[in-house]
Design a protein around this motif. Sequence first.
Motif, mmCIF file in Angstrom:
data_model
loop_
_atom_site.group_PDB
_atom_site.id
_atom_site.type_symbol
_atom_site.label_atom_id
_atom_site.label_comp_id
_atom_site.label_asym_id
_atom_site.label_seq_id
_atom_site.Cartn_x
_atom_site.Cartn_y
_atom_site.Cartn_z
ATOM 1 N N PRO A 77 0.867 -1.101 -0.220
ATOM 2 C CA PRO A 77 0.232 0.592 0.454
ATOM 3 C C PRO A 77 0.857 1.358 0.424
ATOM 4 O O PRO A 77 0.581 2.405 0.052
ATOM 5 C CB PRO A 77 -0.971 -0.404 1.209
ATOM 6 N N LEU A 78 1.555 1.164 0.226
ATOM 7 C CA LEU A 78 3.355 2.565 0.197
ATOM 8 C C LEU A 78 3.543 2.276 -1.058
ATOM 9 O O LEU A 78 4.856 3.585 -1.383
ATOM 10 C CB LEU A 78 3.274 2.670 1.613
ATOM 11 N N ALA A 79 4.103 1.180 -1.423
ATOM 12 C CA ALA A 79 4.630 1.980 -2.967
ATOM 13 C C ALA A 79 4.152 2.850 -3.904
ATOM 14 O O ALA A 79 3.071 1.840 -4.681
ATOM 15 C CB ALA A 79 5.179 -0.481 -3.556
ATOM 16 N N GLN A 80 5.171 3.315 -4.826
ATOM 17 C CA GLN A 80 4.577 3.925 -5.618
ATOM 18 C C GLN A 80 5.319 3.207 -6.817
ATOM 19 O O GLN A 80 6.302 3.169 -6.995
ATOM 20 C CB GLN A 80 5.489 5.217 -6.104
ATOM 21 N N ILE A 81 4.139 3.035 -8.089
ATOM 22 C CA ILE A 81 5.442 2.404 -9.673
ATOM 23 C C ILE A 81 4.778 3.426 -10.228
ATOM 24 O O ILE A 81 3.733 3.743 -10.660
ATOM 25 C CB ILE A 81 4.040 1.356 -9.284
ATOM 26 N N LYS A 121 -6.399 -2.176 3.476
ATOM 27 C CA LYS A 121 -5.301 -2.099 4.661
ATOM 28 C C LYS A 121 -6.184 -0.845 4.911
ATOM 29 O O LYS A 121 -5.813 -0.967 6.650
ATOM 30 C CB LYS A 121 -3.874 -1.628 4.441
ATOM 31 N N GLY A 122 -6.606 -0.335 5.025
ATOM 32 C CA GLY A 122 -7.596 0.852 5.968
ATOM 33 C C GLY A 122 -8.656 0.903 7.578
ATOM 34 O O GLY A 122 -8.194 0.476 8.051
ATOM 35 N N GLY A 338 -8.527 11.790 10.098
ATOM 36 C CA GLY A 338 -8.638 11.424 8.506
ATOM 37 C C GLY A 338 -8.464 11.971 7.604
ATOM 38 O O GLY A 338 -7.371 12.958 6.628
ATOM 39 N N PHE A 339 -10.030 12.960 7.479
ATOM 40 C CA PHE A 339 -10.039 13.785 6.593
ATOM 41 C C PHE A 339 -9.176 15.396 6.933
ATOM 42 O O PHE A 339 -8.933 15.510 5.701
ATOM 43 C CB PHE A 339 -11.416 14.438 6.594
ATOM 44 N N PHE A 340 -9.257 15.551 8.398
ATOM 45 C CA PHE A 340 -8.549 16.795 8.541
ATOM 46 C C PHE A 340 -6.890 16.699 8.460
ATOM 47 O O PHE A 340 -6.701 17.946 9.063
ATOM 48 C CB PHE A 340 -8.997 17.665 9.770
ATOM 49 N N GLY A 341 -6.581 15.823 8.370
ATOM 50 C CA GLY A 341 -5.437 14.825 8.080
ATOM 51 C C GLY A 341 -4.307 15.404 9.616
ATOM 52 O O GLY A 341 -3.099 15.549 10.175
ATOM 53 N N LEU A 342 -5.302 14.910 10.338
ATOM 54 C CA LEU A 342 -5.056 15.010 12.055
ATOM 55 C C LEU A 342 -4.777 13.466 12.574
ATOM 56 O O LEU A 342 -5.137 12.299 12.262
ATOM 57 C CB LEU A 342 -6.081 15.583 13.169
ATOM 58 N N PRO A 346 0.987 10.945 7.912
ATOM 59 C CA PRO A 346 -0.415 11.744 5.855
ATOM 60 C C PRO A 346 -0.034 10.016 5.154
ATOM 61 O O PRO A 346 -0.742 10.245 4.032
ATOM 62 C CB PRO A 346 1.074 12.157 5.640
ATOM 63 N N GLU A 347 0.641 9.050 5.065
ATOM 64 C CA GLU A 347 1.245 7.945 3.993
ATOM 65 C C GLU A 347 0.008 7.006 4.603
ATOM 66 O O GLU A 347 -0.237 5.660 4.168
ATOM 67 C CB GLU A 347 2.063 7.506 4.017
ATOM 68 N N SER A 348 -0.817 7.168 6.009
ATOM 69 C CA SER A 348 -1.539 5.614 5.940
ATOM 70 C C SER A 348 -2.625 5.702 4.988
ATOM 71 O O SER A 348 -3.191 6.355 5.089
ATOM 72 C CB SER A 348 -2.045 6.295 7.819
ATOM 73 N N PRO A 349 -3.155 4.505 5.303
ATOM 74 C CA PRO A 349 -3.785 4.197 4.508
ATOM 75 C C PRO A 349 -5.053 4.138 5.309
ATOM 76 O O PRO A 349 -6.269 3.464 4.165
ATOM 77 C CB PRO A 349 -3.606 2.704 3.721
#
Lengths: 397, 350
Positions: A77-81, A121-122, A338-342, A346-349
């Motif tokens: 879930p964290l890998a960028q392709i 994962k979320g 999560g919506f307010f980014g608290l 930040p990369e949490s799924p």
Amino acid sequence: MEPLGTFDIIIRILYQFIPVWIALVVLFTASIAFKRRLGLYGKLFDSMIGMIGFALVMFWVFTGIFGAMDMIVTHDPLAQISGMKNKVPGTPLRSPEDGQYAWYLLGGDNLARDVFSRMVKGAWVVVQIAPLATLFAFMVGITLGLPAGYYGGRLDTLLSFLANLILAFPVILLFYLLVTPEIVETGVPNYMATVLFIFPIIFVGVLLNSRYYTQPKVRNPLLIGVLGVMLWLYLSLISEVGSAVSILPGALDFFDLPGGILVVFVSVVFVNSPTVFRIVRGLSMDIKTRDYVAAAQTRGEGPWYVMLWEILPNARGPLIVDFCLRIGYTTILLGTLGFFGLGLPPESPDWGSTINEGRKLLTIYLHPALPPAFALLTMVLGLNLLADGLREESLKD
Amino acid sequence: MGLFILRRVWVMILTALCLTFIVFFLTSLYPNLEKLAKTQGNMRMSDEEVASWLTKAGYMQPLPVKYGQWLGVLPGWTRTTDDGVTGRCINGTVPPSEAEQAPRFCGILQGDWGYSTVFKDDVAGIISTRLGLTGKLMFWVLMLMVPSALLVGVMAGMREGSGTDRTLSTFSIITTATPEYVSGVIFIAIFASSAVGLKWFKGTATSAMENATFENFFLPVLTISLYGMGYIARMTRASMTEVMTAQYIRTARLKGVKFREIVVKHALRNALIAPFTVIMLQFPWLLNGVVIVETLFNYKGFGWVLVQAAGNNDIELLLAVSVVSVIVVLVTQLISDIGYVYLNPRIRIS
């Protein structure tokens, strides 16, 4: 490789969820076969609404558990392709390596991560935090609400004032005040955890003591054993080497919660407990006028015995229903955070953070925001339906 | 009744005092002040510079003193430098002769809500314009939410167990399970997306601040209304089904009164007592919804100010925001209590 069509995507997603389907079928067959022997849980399978709700909830619970064991997810879930940024559902990878899943089933998000795997994962984040936080809130609410309703008077006035005080705070303002890196630095959440997490110990201690205090031979080893384990868990939960509360030496510290999770957990418990307090207080005020309470008092039982072994079991119906509803509400609160980014990184799924990221490009790319939104919707809906089914079935007798 | 209201007002003031003190305490913790100093002054300030900036701006005084100054029960701080006198109640630096004419107390008791460090403006002005914008939003939310919720509830509760009841009950459960940030995202996807959507409405409500039209204002209003609607509808349904099984309804039916008339004349009024309290108690929840929806649709109202103030540790703005929201919550509770007594003849007469 060709991009997948809608039909292919659906089939492949259903295929990925195979462990969940198996677990659901096993659970439902077993439960329906033995439903007459399972009490209130078994009766749930008499109500269609309750069954649908339970199925939805268990779907996400199993998804969370199997997802944590890396069974359902197709990618990290964290890998960028590279080349997968904001790609639509069903896009094949540019150059899949051996053993790598060749498609992004639900597309890629704006950092080229797999939306499907992040959604799965979320579920684990929610399944981990929501029920446990609700349970803690119930412990706090019950431990304070029972005496407030039972004794009344000054104690009740004081506790009710405090509960109303917390309830008068807009939840989001409270989150913004509690869940910031600056506040974590001061250690306020650690102190709050120290206070809030002691309630389960008080609750279990009083519960066992009031039941067995006439049989000291049973009580003493039982209390020492149970409270010892709980105290150790408590200390290793709250104390963290290097943070504001560091009581246990590192060697004895069994496990650490990551700072972010602890703050989220504490604030969710803190927001939920006043409402539970009010419900328990109301129920105990109502039930204390019943004859069986008077009978117990005449028998000479202590006040805590009456509260925990006479009043509480008779208040279980509404409390169980509220417990289900409250897990749903906690899920919504976690999403709000999560919506307010608290709180969560930040990369949490987790679903709230993913919705927050997806909404920024919502008018152009729909697919990153919609799957977590539907996931959260179905999970909370399932809990609400489950609560409805339980209420219906518990009212029948 | 008078004594009851008086006592409630007293509790209200006490609650507001406690709450603002908690907000004050949390925002005045040193790491928060450090952040404030760095955003106001310079991101690369050293620790000593931060401390001296905070001292100059009066943030390093003891907490109760600062709180007293904010309330207006203690005289505002002043500091004399070579250039003149600055202070809490003085704008900029002025010569000593002018400083003597400045008021000694300037807190909320004197009507001075302080100065916002984020917006560089008077807090009172910001709050009143933003509250006006949110008021507009809330008005339309109530206009949409209350009638439709009552209608859904009454229709569902009229004939318990019928097809209409099942459909409408499912609808209300779904709406209570959909938080604003989920329904908002779904609505934008369906109605406002430029890629595949229907393109009926706009995905932002920024233009609605000056000129609200159906096109740019309907989605935020709908998003807030839906979440609260399901709950009110379920309460209305519960109280309607209870009333419909009452003796006097059966009597009316046996007399041969038309079903329509039974519902409108006999059942409705009794069934609406419980929802009234629920509607009033929904206000605090609406406040939450407002914050989420204003962020999502970029509508710069009260909720947006809350997010800005909290995100930047703007102490005085945040205090004003919490005072306003506490007053909203407590006043609606009071109205709901009074209204309940007033609407229910059984309590009113005894």
